[in-house]
Design a protein around this motif. Structure first.
Motif, PDB file in Angstrom:
ATOM      1  N   ILE A 120       0.834  -1.209   0.000  1.00 41.08           N
ATOM      2  CA  ILE A 120       0.000   0.000   0.000  1.00 41.08           C
ATOM      3  C   ILE A 120       0.860   1.247   0.000  1.00 41.08           C
ATOM      4  N   HIS A 121       1.948   1.224   0.749  1.00 40.86           N
ATOM      5  CA  HIS A 121       2.861   2.368   0.746  1.00 40.86           C
ATOM      6  C   HIS A 121       3.455   2.593  -0.644  1.00 40.86           C
ATOM      7  N   GLU A 122       3.715   1.512  -1.365  1.00 47.43           N
ATOM      8  CA  GLU A 122       4.214   1.658  -2.736  1.00 47.43           C
ATOM      9  C   GLU A 122       3.169   2.324  -3.630  1.00 47.43           C
ATOM     10  N   LEU A 123       1.901   1.972  -3.432  1.00 49.80           N
ATOM     11  CA  LEU A 123       0.832   2.600  -4.215  1.00 49.80           C
ATOM     12  C   LEU A 123       0.736   4.092  -3.902  1.00 49.80           C
ATOM     13  N   ILE A 124       0.867   4.447  -2.642  1.00 49.11           N
ATOM     14  CA  ILE A 124       0.849   5.866  -2.253  1.00 49.11           C
ATOM     15  C   ILE A 124       2.018   6.592  -2.903  1.00 49.11           C
ATOM     16  N   ALA A 126       3.622   5.854  -5.602  1.00 49.33           N
ATOM     17  CA  ALA A 126       3.421   5.995  -7.042  1.00 49.33           C
ATOM     18  C   ALA A 126       2.472   7.149  -7.347  1.00 49.33           C
ATOM     19  N   GLU A 127       1.432   7.322  -6.541  1.00 48.53           N
ATOM     20  CA  GLU A 127       0.505   8.433  -6.744  1.00 48.53           C
ATOM     21  C   GLU A 127       1.192   9.770  -6.493  1.00 48.53           C
ATOM     22  N   VAL A 128       1.996   9.833  -5.456  1.00 43.91           N
ATOM     23  CA  VAL A 128       2.719  11.080  -5.154  1.00 43.91           C
ATOM     24  C   VAL A 128       3.679  11.423  -6.287  1.00 43.91           C
ATOM     25  N   GLU A 129       4.395  10.424  -6.777  1.00 40.14           N
ATOM     26  CA  GLU A 129       5.347  10.655  -7.872  1.00 40.14           C
ATOM     27  C   GLU A 129       4.632  11.075  -9.149  1.00 40.14           C
ATOM     28  N   ALA A 130       3.364  10.678  -9.290  1.00 37.88           N
ATOM     29  CA  ALA A 130       2.573  11.049 -10.471  1.00 37.88           C
ATOM     30  C   ALA A 130       1.947  12.436 -10.317  1.00 37.88           C
ATOM     31  N   GLY A 131       2.113  13.045  -9.146  1.00 38.67           N
ATOM     32  CA  GLY A 131       1.659  14.421  -8.981  1.00 38.67           C
ATOM     33  C   GLY A 131       0.548  14.658  -7.983  1.00 38.67           C
ATOM     34  N   THR A 132       0.037  13.606  -7.330  1.00 42.80           N
ATOM     35  CA  THR A 132      -1.014  13.789  -6.323  1.00 42.80           C
ATOM     36  C   THR A 132      -0.374  13.950  -4.950  1.00 42.80           C
ATOM     37  N   PRO A 133      -0.578  15.069  -4.282  1.00 45.35           N
ATOM     38  CA  PRO A 133       0.043  15.259  -2.963  1.00 45.35           C
ATOM     39  C   PRO A 133      -0.535  14.284  -1.948  1.00 45.35           C
ATOM     40  N   PRO A 134       0.244  13.860  -0.964  1.00 47.83           N
ATOM     41  CA  PRO A 134      -0.242  12.874   0.009  1.00 47.83           C
ATOM     42  C   PRO A 134      -1.483  13.329   0.757  1.00 47.83           C
ATOM     43  N   ILE A 154      -1.012   3.990  10.111  1.00 48.45           N
ATOM     44  CA  ILE A 154      -0.183   4.176  11.305  1.00 48.45           C
ATOM     45  C   ILE A 154       1.295   4.075  10.955  1.00 48.45           C
ATOM     46  N   ARG A 155       1.633   3.225  10.008  1.00 47.57           N
ATOM     47  CA  ARG A 155       3.040   3.043   9.617  1.00 47.57           C
ATOM     48  C   ARG A 155       3.525   4.100   8.638  1.00 47.57           C
ATOM     49  N   TYR A 156       2.628   4.878   8.058  1.00 47.31           N
ATOM     50  CA  TYR A 156       3.036   5.836   7.032  1.00 47.31           C
ATOM     51  C   TYR A 156       3.521   7.120   7.692  1.00 47.31           C
TER      52      TYR A 156
END
Length: 306
Positions: A120-124, A126-134, A154-156
């Motif tokens: 799930i962290h990898e999916l997050i 990838a979205e951030v790298e594509a331009g969506t802020p966390p 909790i781990r993020y």
């Protein structure tokens, strides 16, 4: 034990109205998959009991309510249910005792929880790298997807746009509750101790930074549960809510609904309105809402926020 090393392709449903401004990553329940659950969440018309107009609705879906939001539906790995001691495998984020949600099989959950939350962290990422802020990325999950999403959040180490948990629970709950029973802990230390316990339990070498914990605690939380849920009892959701409040997440919403082990239209409306209050683009709520998120009470049994 995981039977495969790669997840199935993501089911992605793009924002119905450009531009794409936010992303919801939805985690399915045990035995389900992302491709199957996607149409139920985003394509089913919302027929609320709130008004005559909304009862006749055949056009507005969650996708319409969140027009600039992209939905991502990952699928968990296929894992053997070790308690059966056979070769049957099915989709599950981690292995659990199917007879009850208990803390007695924690060791069997570790491998899956670590792999799934890292994924799930990898999916997050990838979205951030594509331009969506966390702060515009939401982790949303049902049942075991809720349990997995809670640990992932909790781990993020960064504030996310939100965590939405439906009809779920928190793994390792008894041990985590015990952390708050110890005397002499500082408020910030409690949350840091929880994360430290989880990372240690998962065998992770991630450094637990108080600064990262402070950022994580800024993620707003919405937890909903059906009062008629006989699969995951409402008390499980309450314990999840209580732990997140004890950790001092800045906002934890708790809502219950007259539904079983699923969501209902009122819950989806509440979630959309709640995200709108967090700065997400929301459209078409007028027929479902009056003056506040708490005003929709036809099915909502209780609604509270800290």
């Amino acid at each position: 034990m995981a039977e495969t090393v790669e997840h199935e392709p993501l089911r992605i449903i793009e924002a119905i109205t450009p531009p794409h401004q936010s992303t919801i990553i939805f985690l399915h329940g045990r035995g389900d998959n992302g491709n199957n659950v996607a149409p139920f969440l985003v394509y089913t018309p919302i027929n609320s009991d709130h008004s005559e107009t909304s009862r006749r609705n055949k056009d507005i879906t969650l996708r319409h309510l969140l027009p600039h939001t992209k939905f991502i539906f990952p699928t968990s790995l296929k894992r053997r249910f070790e308690r059966l001691r056979n070769d049957i495998v099915f989709n599950q984020w981690f292995d659990i005792d199917s007879l009850d949600i208990t803390d007695y099989y924690d060791d069997g959950q570790v491998e899956g929880i670590k792999e799934s939350t890292d994924y799930i962290h990898e999916l997050i990422k990838a979205e951030v790298e594509a331009g969506t802020p966390p702060e515009k990325i939401v982790i949303m999950g049902l049942s075991q997807g809720c349990a997995t999403g809670a640990v992932a959040v909790i781990r993020y180490p960064v504030r996310l746009g939100g965590f939405v948990g439906m009809s779920g629970w928190l793994p390792f709950i008894t041990e985590i509750e015990d952390i708050f029973k110890k005397e002499g802990e500082e408020e910030e230390g409690d949350a840091t101790a929880v994360l430290g316990y989880i990372e240690k339990r998962l065998g992770s070498d991630k450094e637990v930074s108080p600064e990262n914990v402070r950022e994580m605690l800024k993620t707003p939380v919405f937890i909903g549960h059906g009062v008629g849920d006989t699969k995951i009892r409402p008390k499980c959701g309450e314990r999840l809510k209580d732990v997140m409040k004890a950790m001092k997440f800045e906002e934890v919403v708790w809502a219950t609904y007259r539904v079983g082990h699923w969501w209902c239209d009122e819950e989806l409306i509440h979630i959309a309105a709640w995200l709108g209050a967090k700065g997400f683009s929301v459209n078409g709520l007028e027929q479902f809402m009056e003056d506040s998120i708490g005003s929709l009470s036809t099915q909502g049994v209780s609604y509270s926020t800290n």
